[in-house]
Structures are given as C-alpha cells and as structure tokens.
Design an enzyme around this catalytic site. Structure first.
Site, PDB file in Angstrom:
ATOM      1  N   SER A  71     -23.640 -43.000  13.559  1.00  0.00           N
ATOM      2  CA  SER A  71     -24.379 -42.633  12.356  1.00  0.00           C
ATOM      3  C   SER A  71     -25.406 -43.709  12.048  1.00  0.00           C
ATOM      4  CB  SER A  71     -23.416 -42.483  11.185  1.00  0.00           C
ATOM      5  OG  SER A  71     -23.016 -43.769  10.766  1.00  0.00           O
ATOM      6  N   LYS A  72     -26.207 -43.428  11.024  1.00  0.00           N
ATOM      7  CA  LYS A  72     -27.324 -44.320  10.682  1.00  0.00           C
ATOM      8  C   LYS A  72     -26.904 -45.774  10.513  1.00  0.00           C
ATOM      9  CE  LYS A  72     -31.448 -42.375   9.539  1.00  0.00           C
ATOM     10  NZ  LYS A  72     -32.464 -41.765   8.763  1.00  0.00           N
ATOM     11  N   ARG A  73     -25.674 -45.978  10.048  1.00  0.00           N
ATOM     12  CA  ARG A  73     -25.312 -47.373   9.814  1.00  0.00           C
ATOM     13  C   ARG A  73     -25.116 -48.139  11.125  1.00  0.00           C
ATOM     14  NH1 ARG A  73     -19.792 -47.911  10.305  1.00  0.00           N
ATOM     15  NH2 ARG A  73     -18.998 -45.810  10.560  1.00  0.00           N
TER      16      ARG A  73
END
Ligand code: GLU
Length: 494
Positions: free
Chosen positions: A259-261
């Site tokens: 994911s984006k993190r």
C-alpha cells in the site's frame, strides 16, 4: 464462444500497480485466446468520486501499452466510448440497474429495507457487545406488501437488499483457487440499491458483466469473499455464471498487502520516476505468474504467447524493487539514446543543470552525456544524480580510494602535464581523450592506474566510471581546466 474479459477500475485517483497487473492479466488472457478486453468504469460510489480521475487513469493505461478493445477511451482530452455493449461508465447505466432490480423485487429475491442508519448502528453495537459478527438482522425481510407500499408512497428513505435463502451453501470453482464454498448464514443481505438510487458495486458488477457478455472474471483476491453474493445473483436472474480467477495480492517486503505507506505503488509514481512501460509491465507480469522456464525478460508479444492463468500462484507475490530496477535497467540499455535523452531532459531541467533552450541547442551534447550514463541507471530520474559530474566543478570525492589516491606524490606533476595538454590541444574531443594518456606517459613516465585513475578522480570524483575519452569530450576544455584548478586548490588547502 468469444472470450470476453474486463478490467473494471473505480476512478479513485490513481492506478495501483496491483490494478495494472489485473489489467495486464486480463489483456494477456484475451490476446492469447483471441478474445476481447474491455475497460469499464465503476463509479457508483459517489463518495469516493475524484474529479479527473478517469482521464488520469486512462492516461496511465495508455502509457503502459495495455490497450483495450472496448470501453472508455481518451480521444485527446475527451472521454469517448467504443464498443457495442455501452455505456461503459456505470453512472450512465442507472436505468439499466433500475430495470433489473425490479425483476428481483418481483421474484422475491430482493426486498425494500427502511431501517434507519441509527437502527443499523444500534444492532451493530449490540451484536458487537455480545461478541457476534455484526450483520443485518433481517428486520425488513418479510414486511407486509401493504406496509411497504405505504412507506414507499410516503417517500420514506430506503435501500433494496438481496434476500439470501437461509442455510444454503453457495459454491463456485475458481481457476486459481479451486472450489470455494460459503454458507448464506455467514453472508449479509447485501444492499443492492443504495438510498441515493445508485446500485452498489455488487449489483452493478453482476448486471454489467452479464450484459457485456463477460466470460471470465479475473480480479484481485480482495473480491473473493464477495463472489458468493455475485454467484447467487446470477442464479436469481437465471443467468449463466462466468468463470472466476482471483489473483493473489501483491505484497511488500514485510509480506503485508502493498500500500501507499510502503512507498511507490501507483503507476504514476513509476512513470514520474522515468521507468519505461515495457520494464514495469515485464516486471509486474512476473509478480504472481511464473513462466515455464526461468526466462525473465519478456516483450509484450512473448507475454501474450506464454501467459496462462494456470501458472498464476495462489499465494501473494512480493514486490521486489531491485528486480524491477534490474529489468527496467535492461530496457533502458536496449533503448535508443534519443529516447532516453528525451526522457532525461525534464529531469536535467528540474535539477537546474540545463534550461529549456539548452535542451534544444545542446541536444547532440546531451545525447553524448546520456550515452555514457545510459547503462548506469535503472530508471531515468537517476540521471539527476549521475549527471552531476558534468555540471558541477566542485567534484565531491566519493570513496576513500579516491581521497587517498589524489594525495599521491606524483599527482601534482600529473595534473600539470594534463593541464598543459588540455590547454594546448586544438580540440578537446574523444580522439584527444584517447591519445592524451599515451603522450603523458611518454613525457612523464607515469603509467597504468597511476596515470588514468587520478585523472578520472579529478573529472568524476570516482576511481571507476564511464569511458574516460567520452567523459573528456563531454566536459570540454574549460570544464576540465576548472576541475584541475579546483582539485589543486583543495590539495593546497588540505
Ligand atoms: N471496481 C472494482 C475495483 O475497483 C472492480 C472489482 C471487479 O473486478 O469485480 O477493484
């Protein structure tokens, strides 16, 4: 039967590389089987709607080279639709969903639900406090017809739910996962039409896949648990069910869903860093699918021939940026110097090394510069860092070996000899760069690594690197003299 598959993104603002892979596998499956690949926009969730997201997404898809046969396309800046099964944007199909929900209401497979948000929250809280899974309690499943009619006439807010039969196993066969069974007692009476009149994803997806004659549904594993709802809807409508294939997640190094993190996950992130579409597509094809042999470099044509759903693994594939870089670096080296130069120019401007005018006037020079760095970068943005040696006189010595080497006793004499040659040369070009070392050797007796390594350090800050005669040509007389001067000064000061 013509194979028809689809990629059905919701326009949320960016294309996750997991989405890119779903699109790719659909595309490859269609190509390999002489089928059609469709792109449909699933925009029924108005809360998640992002202005301009469809266009943005289509641009990313066009960049990747995963082209669809039917669906929504960009014609310049304009959204247009091609194909006989449109519209391909769900928000333009509301009348179709209204018509189909009537069928289910009439057959008793769907019902109106007037429960207020507050009531739903209350039962959820209560179930939770009792340690139960939160789910709709069926309050409106069997309301008398007259009561329903009255409530509708008085304009009471409502949704429409699917009426699952009690205690029934729903099963289907997934091409990747095999047999999947779920009991309706573990499923919620899914909302099909929301209070704003829009269908939910679950309803629209089934209606559209049927009407668009989709034969195979290839999508991410996050939809696996919803599939029994869809399977039941096909049954309720009396429609033939498509085949399903749920793709494993793409995982980060910590084996969590990427994911984006975790950093770059959007196709746009990779595009902005100067990855090549064929590099990203080649790499992403391999996250989850394994070819029969250990081949790793695949053109789109080869992927089209070799891809099969049977060789997609059940378990998640780990995203490995080093492998992506290795594959992308391969395509950068294979590319023409013009292509990489054109891609590199915006980064060089951004770094402040050149101006827009330089980009035109010094194009040939830029090509030389790119040609020495082309096999040393994994993605084009890296050129900013690598090209600094050509734009900054204050060369930074990168490693201990360079720092030691430059202090050797013979270096002042060597630099003087080199300086004299550079000043005296008619032109400082590649030819000069080839001859100058032999001449200095003859005149000073300095040779081998003692000769070219310090010169390389003066010019590039490193003991290893691109071809020296080319570096000399790219730098030109004045830059070389400035660097000699700079090093001399720093030696004197130390
Ligand atoms: N609109 C869904 C998504 O955004 C598509 C799921 C499906 O392919 O059925 O992922």
């Amino acid at each position: 039967m013509t194979i028809r598959v689809r990629f059905a993104p919701s326009p949320t603002g960016f294309v996750h590389i997991g989405g890119l892979r779903t699109a790719l596998y659909n595309y490859l499956f269609a190509r390999k089987n002489g089928g059609k690949y469709i792109l449909r926009i699933e925009d029924t969730d108005r809360e998640r709607y992002v202005e301009g997201a469809i266009e943005e997404m289509l641009r990313s898809m066009a960049w990747s080279g995963i082209n669809h046969d039917e669906g929504v396309v960009l014609d310049g800046e304009r959204l247009v639709q091609k194909g006989d099964f449109g519209p391909y944007i769900q928000s333009q199909r509301l009348d179709i969903y209204q018509k189909h929900i009537k069928t289910l209401l009439e057959s008793g497979d769907a019902y109106y639900c007037f429960c207020s948000k507050e009531r739903l929250e209350d039962i959820r809280e209560k179930q939770k406090s009792e340690g139960l899974t939160a789910r709709y309690d069926g309050h409106c499943r069997n309301l008398p017809k007259e009561e329903v009619q009255e409530k509708l006439e008085s304009g009471e807010q409502h949704v429409i739910r699917l009426k699952f039969p009690k205690s029934r196993d729903i099963e289907f066969n997934d091409i990747i996962r095999g047999r999947v069974v779920m009991n309706t007692d573990d499923l919620d009476d899914q909302v099909l039409i929301k209070s704003d009149g829009f269908p939910t994803y679950h309803f629209a997806v089934v209606v559209d896949d049927h009407l668009m004659k989709i034969t195979h549904i290839i999508r991410g594993e996050e939809w696996l648990s919803s599939t029994p709802k869809h399977v039941y809807l096909y049954e309720a409508f009396g429609w033939e069910m498509p085949k399903y294939a749920h793709l494993p997640n793409i995982l980060s190094q910590d084996r969590k869903k990427l994911s984006k993190r975790h950093g770059d996950v959007a196709v746009e992130d990779f595009l902005n860093k100067g990855y090549l579409p064929e590099g990203l597509v080649n790499y992403i094809a391999l996250v989850g699918w394994s070819p029969e042999d250990d081949q790793e470099i695949f053109s789109m044509d080869e992927l089209e021939q070799k891809f099969s759903l049977e060789r997609v693994s059940k378990s998640g594939g780990v995203f490995d940026v080093n492998k992506l870089n290795w594959i992308n670096g391969h395509y950068i080296r294979e590319s023409s110097v013009e292509r990489i130069t054109d891609l590199a120019i915006p980064y060089l401007i951004e770094a402040g090394y050149i101006t827009e005018i330089d980009a035109k006037e010094k194009y040939e020079w830029l090509k030389d510069l790119v040609s020495v760095l082309q096999d040393r970068i994994s993605y084009v943005a890296e050129i900013k860092e690598k090209a600094v040696i050509f734009f900054k006189t204050e060369i930074e010595l990168k490693d201990d070996e360079s720092k030691e080497l430059i202090k050797s006793d013979h270096v002042p004499q060597l630099l003087d000899a080199f300086k004299t040659k550079v000043e005296g040369a008619e032109t400082v070009d590649e030819d000069f760069g080839k001859k100058v070392f032999k001449e200095i050797q003859k005149e000073t007796g300095i040779k081998g690594p003692n000769l070219y390594k310090p010169i390389r350090v003066v010019l590039t800050g490193e003991t290893q690197g691109p071809d020296l005669p080319l570096v000399i040509k790219i730098l030109g007389r004045q830059n070389i003299l400035n660097r000699i001067q700079y090093i001399k000064q720093s030696l004197n000061n130390s």
